[in-house]
Write a protein that holds these residues in place. Structure first.
Motif, mmCIF file in Angstrom:
data_model
loop_
_atom_site.group_PDB
_atom_site.id
_atom_site.type_symbol
_atom_site.label_atom_id
_atom_site.label_comp_id
_atom_site.label_asym_id
_atom_site.label_seq_id
_atom_site.Cartn_x
_atom_site.Cartn_y
_atom_site.Cartn_z
ATOM 1 N N UNK A 179 36.775 54.028 -16.446
ATOM 2 C CA UNK A 179 37.219 55.140 -15.601
ATOM 3 C C UNK A 179 36.609 56.461 -16.048
ATOM 4 N N UNK A 180 36.494 57.368 -15.074
ATOM 5 C CA UNK A 180 36.183 58.771 -15.338
ATOM 6 C C UNK A 180 37.282 59.583 -14.668
ATOM 7 N N UNK A 181 37.970 60.405 -15.466
ATOM 8 C CA UNK A 181 39.124 61.133 -14.946
ATOM 9 C C UNK A 181 39.026 62.610 -15.292
ATOM 10 N N UNK A 182 39.275 63.444 -14.287
ATOM 11 C CA UNK A 182 39.480 64.880 -14.480
ATOM 12 C C UNK A 182 40.885 65.193 -13.988
ATOM 13 N N UNK A 183 41.652 65.927 -14.790
ATOM 14 C CA UNK A 183 43.012 66.285 -14.403
ATOM 15 C C UNK A 183 43.333 67.681 -14.905
ATOM 16 N N UNK A 184 43.859 68.512 -14.033
ATOM 17 C CA UNK A 184 44.381 69.817 -14.439
ATOM 18 C C UNK A 184 45.834 69.919 -13.986
ATOM 19 N N UNK A 233 51.367 72.488 -10.229
ATOM 20 C CA UNK A 233 50.056 72.505 -9.593
ATOM 21 C C UNK A 233 49.220 71.436 -10.284
ATOM 22 N N UNK A 234 48.645 70.538 -9.489
ATOM 23 C CA UNK A 234 47.998 69.348 -10.034
ATOM 24 C C UNK A 234 46.698 69.067 -9.307
ATOM 25 N N UNK A 235 45.652 68.852 -10.072
ATOM 26 C CA UNK A 235 44.385 68.364 -9.526
ATOM 27 C C UNK A 235 44.003 67.109 -10.288
ATOM 28 N N UNK A 236 43.690 66.054 -9.554
ATOM 29 C CA UNK A 236 43.321 64.781 -10.169
ATOM 30 C C UNK A 236 42.124 64.200 -9.424
ATOM 31 N N UNK A 237 41.114 63.824 -10.173
ATOM 32 C CA UNK A 237 39.967 63.113 -9.606
ATOM 33 C C UNK A 237 39.684 61.916 -10.507
ATOM 34 N N UNK A 238 39.762 60.727 -9.930
ATOM 35 C CA UNK A 238 39.559 59.495 -10.694
ATOM 36 C C UNK A 238 38.439 58.683 -10.051
ATOM 37 N N UNK A 239 37.513 58.247 -10.873
ATOM 38 C CA UNK A 239 36.500 57.279 -10.452
ATOM 39 C C UNK A 239 36.692 56.065 -11.350
ATOM 40 N N UNK A 240 37.184 54.977 -10.771
ATOM 41 C CA UNK A 240 37.509 53.804 -11.575
ATOM 42 C C UNK A 240 36.897 52.535 -11.032
ATOM 43 N N UNK A 241 37.020 51.469 -11.802
ATOM 44 C CA UNK A 241 36.433 50.175 -11.442
ATOM 45 C C UNK A 241 37.361 49.414 -10.489
#
Length: 195
Positions: free
Chosen positions: A14-19, A51-59
């Motif tokens: 996975x590649x995850x960005x979260x704020x 306040x939430x930002x989530x971007x996930x690139x997973x298998x």
């Protein structure tokens, strides 16, 4: 002082960005690649006023396991980072939440000691593309990476969509309560002097 966190995590799965901002208005931008999880995280943010930002690139060609578990890990890390030294926070939070036929309790303690008690019966294997057994794994990951004691108990429910939705709403509301400030609290709400 802003109670915010930004976490980026990259593995072979996975590649995850979260704020995360604990003192937000409930705004969110969520893209995990799993529609139902996106909906649940949006509800968590809205009902917790985060306040939430989530971007996930997973298998996802494998299944949803890595994406869901790793999102839980990163969200837990973000909660721990945003709470910071825990000075002046209420520490405990709970919510008894009705959702149509569902009645559910979520209670938590930002104690620094991870533990999950999860008592819910989901009657189907999937809701949308999400494997329902992964809901427990998600909350387990949060409880351990945030070092929180987390209890989720379904008192009544029939529809698995409603039960899961109640979990995320109640978790948001309980976390909002626990991370809230109380001017009567001087330092940490602990007789040990540490959390």
């Amino acid at each position: 002082m802003a109670r915010t966190a930004v976490i980026e995590r990259k593995t072979k799965e996975t590649e995850i960005f979260l704020s995360l901002s604990l003192d937000g208005t409930g705004e969110s931008e969520v893209d995990t690649g799993i529609g139902f999880l996106d909906h649940m995280l949006t509800l968590f943010a809205k009902h917790g006023f985060f306040d939430l930002k989530v971007k996930v690139k997973g298998d996802l060609e494998v299944d949803t396991h890595h994406s869901i578990e790793d999102t839980g890990i990163v969200l837990g890390q973000a909660i721990a980072q945003a709470v910071g030294d825990k000075q002046g926070i209420c520490r405990y939070g709970s919510c008894m939440l009705p959702m149509d036929e569902v009645l559910l309790i979520c209670a938590l303690d930002l104690s620094g000691r991870p533990y999950l008690v999860y008592d819910a019966e989901l009657k189907v294997e999937r809701v949308g593309a999400l494997e329902t057994e992964m809901i427990r794994e998600f909350f387990y990951a949060i409880s351990y990476s945030a070092a929180m004691n987390l209890h989720i108990k379904e008192l009544h429910g029939e529809n698995s969509h409603h039960v899961i939705e109640a979990m995320f709403k109640a978790f948001g509301k309980a976390l909002d309560m626990a991370t809230g400030k109380d001017e009567r609290i001087q330092g940490l709400l602990s007789t040990k002097g540490s959390l």
